[in-house]
Design a protein around this motif. Sequence first.
Motif, PDB file in Angstrom:
ATOM      1  N   UNK A   1       0.845  -1.196   0.000  1.00 49.06           N
ATOM      2  CA  UNK A   1       0.000   0.000   0.000  1.00 49.06           C
ATOM      3  C   UNK A   1       0.881   1.247   0.000  1.00 49.06           C
ATOM      4  N   UNK A   2       0.359   2.328  -0.547  1.00 45.59           N
ATOM      5  CA  UNK A   2       1.066   3.607  -0.508  1.00 45.59           C
ATOM      6  C   UNK A   2       0.222   4.618   0.255  1.00 45.59           C
ATOM      7  N   UNK A   3       0.810   5.211   1.276  1.00 47.32           N
ATOM      8  CA  UNK A   3       0.141   6.259   2.050  1.00 47.32           C
ATOM      9  C   UNK A   3       0.274   7.568   1.273  1.00 47.32           C
TER      10      UNK A   3
ATOM     11  N   UNK B   1      -6.902   5.104  -3.376  1.00 50.86           N
ATOM     12  CA  UNK B   1      -6.832   5.786  -2.080  1.00 50.86           C
ATOM     13  C   UNK B   1      -8.167   6.445  -1.743  1.00 50.86           C
ATOM     14  N   UNK B   2      -8.656   6.174  -0.552  1.00 50.28           N
ATOM     15  CA  UNK B   2      -9.869   6.813  -0.056  1.00 50.28           C
ATOM     16  C   UNK B   2      -9.560   7.885   0.975  1.00 50.28           C
ATOM     17  N   UNK B   3      -8.292   7.945   1.409  1.00 48.48           N
ATOM     18  CA  UNK B   3      -7.878   8.943   2.396  1.00 48.48           C
ATOM     19  C   UNK B   3      -6.617   9.631   1.908  1.00 48.48           C
ATOM     20  N   UNK B   4      -6.640  10.951   1.928  1.00 52.10           N
ATOM     21  CA  UNK B   4      -5.458  11.756   1.632  1.00 52.10           C
ATOM     22  C   UNK B   4      -5.095  12.492   2.919  1.00 52.10           C
ATOM     23  N   UNK B   5      -3.885  12.277   3.392  1.00 59.27           N
ATOM     24  CA  UNK B   5      -3.474  12.854   4.665  1.00 59.27           C
ATOM     25  C   UNK B   5      -2.860  14.242   4.488  1.00 59.27           C
TER      26      UNK B   5
ATOM     27  N   UNK C   1      -9.775   1.424   4.379  1.00 61.70           N
ATOM     28  CA  UNK C   1     -10.625   2.219   3.489  1.00 61.70           C
ATOM     29  C   UNK C   1     -10.399   1.850   2.036  1.00 61.70           C
ATOM     30  N   UNK C   2      -9.155   1.463   1.716  1.00 61.80           N
ATOM     31  CA  UNK C   2      -8.831   1.134   0.326  1.00 61.80           C
ATOM     32  C   UNK C   2      -9.266  -0.272  -0.060  1.00 61.80           C
TER      33      UNK C   2
END
Length: 301
Positions: free
Chosen positions: A186-188, A237-241, A299-300
């Motif tokens: 996974x990639x954050x 991605x469902x979340x962008x930090x 989430x992903x």
Amino acid sequence: MIKRFLTFFLAILLAASLAGCTDSEIADGAVVCSAFPEYDFARQICGDSADVVMLLPCGSEAHDFEPTAKDIKAVAAASLFIYNGGESEVWVERVLLSAGNVRSISLIDCCTSPLYVDGEDGREQDEHIWTSPKNATLMAEKIYNVLCEVFPGKKDVFESNYNALSAKLTALDNACTEMGYRMKGKTVIIGDRNPFGYLARDYGVEMMAAFHGCGHDSEPSAKELVSLIETAKENDADIVFYVDFSGGKIARTVASELENAKTEQLFSCHNVTAEDFMTKSYYDLMMQNISRIIGAEHAAD
């Protein structure tokens, strides 16, 4: 009546707990710390056995901090001055020259394998060493050892408190190791600067950010932004930090290009809000980071 009393009591507690990050007078002989990580470790080790204060005002950006005459006076009168070192604390050298013969320690050498990033004057060491619990453990150990030298009569108290802190940092290290396993493949996505280089490297977490390192660029280039959005789409991605104190503008821009994505904050831990200063520790904030990063994995899926 009870409600008024509780409000008054909480206001007193808040004022007392914020003494380390406000314009309050700093007592002579205090342990003075430049920013939150070293402050938090020192206050946990000292407990009630020594005054520990933080120069960086709560809620402010370390890169923009300039010490006042009162800050210089506090450092000069300190029993010990603890600072991280690095590009954000170039002011420390000036303060120490003005303060005279004060005991001081830098923590940036607690990182035995430094990372390097692009800075204003070329390549420089990434100063955010505390974002890896492995480095944080070495920082806490160094602080403990020097505190025992400065206050030899309080060693027993310090030792007990340090052991408790060390146990927390070990638990945090284990939690980060587990996070690394769970985030494999996974990639954050970070729509911001990325102060988490040490965390990513030490625990095998792939991260992609809008900026290289933590430079002072106000906006990423169009090429960097497009690349980040493409990577986010490839990873579903469902979340962008975004990082605390940044506002999250770029993260919202990236999220708007994705389907049903939301933004969420990560804590760099270099500083905290006034509320978090009263109620949370480095351990607490880093555990929140872990929970949110693992949440991005769910989430992903």
